[in-house]
Enzyme design. Structure first.
Site, PDB file in Angstrom:
ATOM      1  N   TYR A  33       8.909   3.727  -0.258  1.00  0.00           N
ATOM      2  CA  TYR A  33       8.594   3.336  -1.640  1.00  0.00           C
ATOM      3  C   TYR A  33       9.533   2.282  -2.230  1.00  0.00           C
ATOM      4  O   TYR A  33       9.328   1.849  -3.365  1.00  0.00           O
ATOM      5  CB  TYR A  33       8.579   4.591  -2.530  1.00  0.00           C
ATOM      6  CG  TYR A  33       7.519   5.589  -2.106  1.00  0.00           C
ATOM      7  CD1 TYR A  33       6.169   5.245  -2.160  1.00  0.00           C
ATOM      8  CD2 TYR A  33       7.850   6.859  -1.630  1.00  0.00           C
ATOM      9  CE1 TYR A  33       5.181   6.143  -1.754  1.00  0.00           C
ATOM     10  CE2 TYR A  33       6.878   7.768  -1.234  1.00  0.00           C
ATOM     11  CZ  TYR A  33       5.555   7.396  -1.296  1.00  0.00           C
ATOM     12  OH  TYR A  33       4.572   8.276  -0.897  1.00  0.00           O
ATOM     13  N   HIS A 114      -0.836   1.237  -5.367  1.00  0.00           N
ATOM     14  CA  HIS A 114       0.016   2.093  -4.529  1.00  0.00           C
ATOM     15  C   HIS A 114       1.106   1.228  -3.923  1.00  0.00           C
ATOM     16  O   HIS A 114       0.826   0.128  -3.428  1.00  0.00           O
ATOM     17  CB  HIS A 114      -0.785   2.758  -3.407  1.00  0.00           C
ATOM     18  CG  HIS A 114      -1.888   3.608  -3.931  1.00  0.00           C
ATOM     19  ND1 HIS A 114      -1.660   4.847  -4.496  1.00  0.00           N
ATOM     20  CD2 HIS A 114      -3.213   3.383  -4.026  1.00  0.00           C
ATOM     21  CE1 HIS A 114      -2.823   5.346  -4.903  1.00  0.00           C
ATOM     22  NE2 HIS A 114      -3.772   4.476  -4.631  1.00  0.00           N
TER      23      HIS A 114
HETATM   24  C1  DQA Z   1       1.532   6.511  -3.554  1.00  0.00           C
HETATM   25  C2  DQA Z   1       0.810   7.005  -2.301  1.00  0.00           C
HETATM   26  C3  DQA Z   1       0.392   8.463  -2.462  1.00  0.00           C
HETATM   27  O1  DQA Z   1      -0.276   8.899  -1.288  1.00  0.00           O
HETATM   28  C4  DQA Z   1       1.614   9.327  -2.669  1.00  0.00           C
HETATM   29  O2  DQA Z   1       1.227  10.674  -2.882  1.00  0.00           O
HETATM   30  C5  DQA Z   1       2.490   8.847  -3.747  1.00  0.00           C
HETATM   31  C6  DQA Z   1       2.689   7.409  -3.935  1.00  0.00           C
HETATM   32  C7  DQA Z   1       2.085   5.084  -3.388  1.00  0.00           C
HETATM   33  O3  DQA Z   1       2.427   4.483  -4.393  1.00  0.00           O
HETATM   34  O4  DQA Z   1       2.197   4.583  -2.264  1.00  0.00           O
HETATM   35  O5  DQA Z   1       3.128   9.629  -4.436  1.00  0.00           O
HETATM   36  O6  DQA Z   1       0.599   6.483  -4.623  1.00  0.00           O
END
Ligand code: DQA
Length: 159
Positions: A33, A114
């Site tokens: 992330y 995402h």
């Molecule tokens: C997310 C991807 C989702 O699968 C995950 O549960 C997240 C973050 C992303 O930003 O890549 O919490 O939304």
């Protein structure tokens, strides 16, 4: 007498909504992330939005119902409703009919963001309750995805 017709000069309101665990950005699995915090992202987007006469309303919650409440209150129930939404529903992406329904009730354009490429991860992350209703979906570009979503709204509002 001057008439007040909505033009590209009319101030707009946009919501930036982040779901579960995204308050931990910067510390949470940085290899997936990134190292940018949610506050960094919110401050950067707020400044960029303001420069384009857009008020950005930032909201993060780990609670599905709180996000449903926020969408309803800043949308249908507000005298100055939001004009669009940038949302990273996080884990709720894969589970939440309630947030999907709240966005449908709002009936304003939204972009799903995402940070990670959800299609290159566990198979359950490939399904989203939002993508078919979103004007666009951005994934895998890290926090730059939020900036790209905002840039789309800037152009959309000035059209
Ligand atoms: C997310 C991807 C989702 O699968 C995950 O549960 C997240 C973050 C992303 O930003 O890549 O919490 O939304």
């Amino acid at each position: 007498m001057t008439s007040q017709t909505p033009t590209s000069q009319t101030p707009k309101k946009l919501a930036l909504i982040n779901g579960a665990n995204l308050h931990l950005l910067g510390k949470r699995e940085p290899k997936i992330y990134g190292s940018t915090t949610l506050l960094d992202i919110e401050q950067r987007l707020t400044a960029h939005a303001k420069a384009h006469q857009i008020e950005l309303c930032c909201f993060q919650s780990n609670h599905e119902g709180a996000i449903v409440d926020f969408i309803g209150e800043s949308g249908l129930l507000s005298p100055t409703p939001i004009d669009g939404v940038i949302i990273n529903p996080a884990a709720f992406t894969h589970t939440s009919v309630a947030i999907r329904d709240a966005l449908a009730a709002l009936d304003k354009p939204f972009i799903e963001v995402h940070l990670s490429n959800v299609h290159a991860r566990e198979p359950f992350r490939s399904h989203s309750y939002f993508s078919d209703k979103a004007v666009g979906v951005i994934c895998g570009l890290g926090d730059m995805g939020y900036d790209m979503a905002l840039d789309w709204f800037i152009r959309h509002f000035s059209a």
